[in-house]
Design an enzyme around this catalytic site. Structure first.
Site, PDB file in Angstrom:
ATOM      1  CE  LYS A  88      12.021   1.590  -2.920  1.00  0.00           C
ATOM      2  NZ  LYS A  88      12.570   1.114  -1.616  1.00  0.00           N
ATOM      3  CD  GLN A 114      10.577  -7.467  -1.931  1.00  0.00           C
ATOM      4  OE1 GLN A 114      10.367  -7.374  -0.735  1.00  0.00           O
ATOM      5  NE2 GLN A 114       9.926  -6.725  -2.806  1.00  0.00           N
ATOM      6  NE  ARG A 126      10.813   1.481   4.322  1.00  0.00           N
ATOM      7  CZ  ARG A 126      10.916   0.899   5.512  1.00  0.00           C
ATOM      8  NH1 ARG A 126      11.292   1.589   6.549  1.00  0.00           N
ATOM      9  NH2 ARG A 126      10.655  -0.376   5.666  1.00  0.00           N
ATOM     10  N   GLY A 145       5.684   4.639  -8.607  1.00  0.00           N
ATOM     11  CA  GLY A 145       6.471   3.419  -8.804  1.00  0.00           C
ATOM     12  C   GLY A 145       5.550   2.195  -8.855  1.00  0.00           C
ATOM     13  CG  HIS A 146       3.355   0.890  -5.379  1.00  0.00           C
ATOM     14  ND1 HIS A 146       3.447   1.891  -4.450  1.00  0.00           N
ATOM     15  CD2 HIS A 146       3.956  -0.199  -4.835  1.00  0.00           C
ATOM     16  CE1 HIS A 146       4.063   1.429  -3.371  1.00  0.00           C
ATOM     17  NE2 HIS A 146       4.387   0.176  -3.582  1.00  0.00           N
ATOM     18  N   GLY A 160       0.805  -1.217   0.000  1.00  0.00           N
ATOM     19  CA  GLY A 160       0.000   0.000   0.000  1.00  0.00           C
ATOM     20  C   GLY A 160       0.836   1.265   0.000  1.00  0.00           C
ATOM     21  CG  LEU A 201      -0.929   1.651  -3.866  1.00  0.00           C
ATOM     22  CD1 LEU A 201      -2.068   1.236  -4.796  1.00  0.00           C
ATOM     23  CD2 LEU A 201       0.136   0.567  -3.814  1.00  0.00           C
ATOM     24  CG  HIS A 202       5.173   5.237  -4.642  1.00  0.00           C
ATOM     25  ND1 HIS A 202       5.831   4.604  -5.672  1.00  0.00           N
ATOM     26  CD2 HIS A 202       5.582   4.624  -3.501  1.00  0.00           C
ATOM     27  CE1 HIS A 202       6.620   3.668  -5.196  1.00  0.00           C
ATOM     28  NE2 HIS A 202       6.487   3.644  -3.871  1.00  0.00           N
TER      29      HIS A 202
HETATM   30  O1  PAF Z   1       8.053  -4.865  -1.745  1.00  0.00           O
HETATM   31  C1  PAF Z   1       7.081  -4.868  -0.970  1.00  0.00           C
HETATM   32  O2  PAF Z   1       6.276  -3.940  -0.935  1.00  0.00           O
HETATM   33  C2  PAF Z   1       6.890  -6.060  -0.047  1.00  0.00           C
HETATM   34  O3  PAF Z   1       8.103  -6.545   0.421  1.00  0.00           O
HETATM   35  C3  PAF Z   1       6.045  -7.181  -0.677  1.00  0.00           C
HETATM   36  C4  PAF Z   1       6.757  -7.818  -1.855  1.00  0.00           C
HETATM   37  C5  PAF Z   1       4.707  -6.645  -1.114  1.00  0.00           C
HETATM   38  C6  PAF Z   1       5.808  -8.296   0.344  1.00  0.00           C
HETATM   39  O4  PAF Z   1       5.117  -7.803   1.458  1.00  0.00           O
END
Ligand code: PAF
Length: 282
Positions: free
Chosen positions: A151, A155, A189, A36-37, A31, A33-34
């Site tokens: 970014k 991950q 953030r 980038g999302h 959530g 959201l910006h």
């Molecule tokens: O990148 C994120 O926002 C989180 O780490 C993810 C992949 C949604 C898992 O909670």
């Protein structure tokens, strides 16, 4: 746009679509959201007929309760934003009890060392938490493709490893970092930064860009020491780490080798806001 809060109703809806010819993409988010999302959602919409956007602030990936508490939670605003992007989106916004009925517990993974460096070294249990929620989302949604931002490059590599280890039939797609006009990588953030600090934080990307120009002629060790020095001269930003690694293994570079791709990774505190970024070096 439809919003689902329970796994069973989302699953039932997806199953009802399965007779039709369709391909399903997922954009997992926490959530706030910006742009980038939205770039991830747009990529997913361009390649799939149905897109699930999950919005879930996953408690098991936070190593500090305080960080979880401060994480922005803006569901109504997020839904309004997604509604403008496309009415075809399915939003999955579960509660913690829906995802973790037996308490907020992570599974334990062996990511073959990808998780022990950088973010993994500084945020205990973080990647077990990420692996747990992402595996669960894949199990519920069963997407053909899943979209993640570069970014969080570490991950991204870990999620690729997760699907390989668990043999999950999903294509993992990494999407380029989206930046604010002065260069700061977009992040949920950033909302917690004052406008002055936001401008100062542009120094992070500026430093990475200079590091990249040095990479042709200088050693990784030299560049890391140089970056550390730059942050000493910039007291409002506290460097947590700078690392130059092999992209595939995420292991620090001792000696550059031909044909190997390298990336620089950085984590910096701007007051109490932790920011990460990275850049391809070659
Ligand atoms: O990148 C994120 O926002 C989180 O780490 C993810 C992949 C949604 C898992 O909670």
């Amino acid at each position: 746009m439809q919003v689902f809060h329970s796994k069973s109703t989302l699953r039932a809806h997806i199953s009802s679509l399965e007779n039709q010819q369709f391909s399903l993409g997922i954009v997992p988010t926490m959530g706030a959201l910006h742009t980038g999302h939205i770039s991830l959602v747009s990529a997913a919409l361009s390649e799939n007929s149905v897109v699930v956007v999950s919005i879930f602030v996953n408690p098991t990936q936070f190593d500090k309760a305080e960080d979880l508490e401060k994480y922005p939670k803006t569901l109504d605003r997020d839904l309004a934003l997604l509604q403008k992007v496309s009415k075809e989106i399915l939003v999955f916004a579960p509660s913690a009890a829906e995802i973790y009925p037996h308490g907020n517990l992570s599974k334990s993974y062996d990511f073959e060392g990808l998780d022990t460096v950088m973010e993994g070294a500084f945020r205990e249990g973080h990647f077990n938490g990420v692996g747990t929620i992402v595996e669960e989302l894949f199990r519920i949604v069963q997407p053909k493709r899943a979209y993640f931002g570069e970014k969080d490059f570490q991950q991204l590599q870990i999620i690729k490893k997760l699907v390989e280890l668990r043999k999950i039939p999903v294509e993992i797609i990494g999407c380029p970092i989206v930046r604010e006009p002065h260069g700061l990588a977009m992040s949920s953030r950033n909302e917690r930064l004052t406008s002055a600090l936001r401008k100062e934080a542009a120094f992070i990307y500026a430093t990475l860009l200079t590091a990249k120009t040095k990479f042709g002629t200088k050693s990784a060790n030299y560049i890391c020491r140089w970056v550390e020095q730059q942050f000493k001269n910039h007291p409002s930003l506290r460097l947590e780490y700078i690392a130059i690694t092999d992209v595939a293994t995420l292991k620090p570079v001792a000696r550059k080798r031909p044909l190997v791709k390298y990336r620089a990774f950085i984590a910096v505190y701007a007051e109490d806001v932790r920011l990460i970024d990275n850049i391809a070096l070659n």
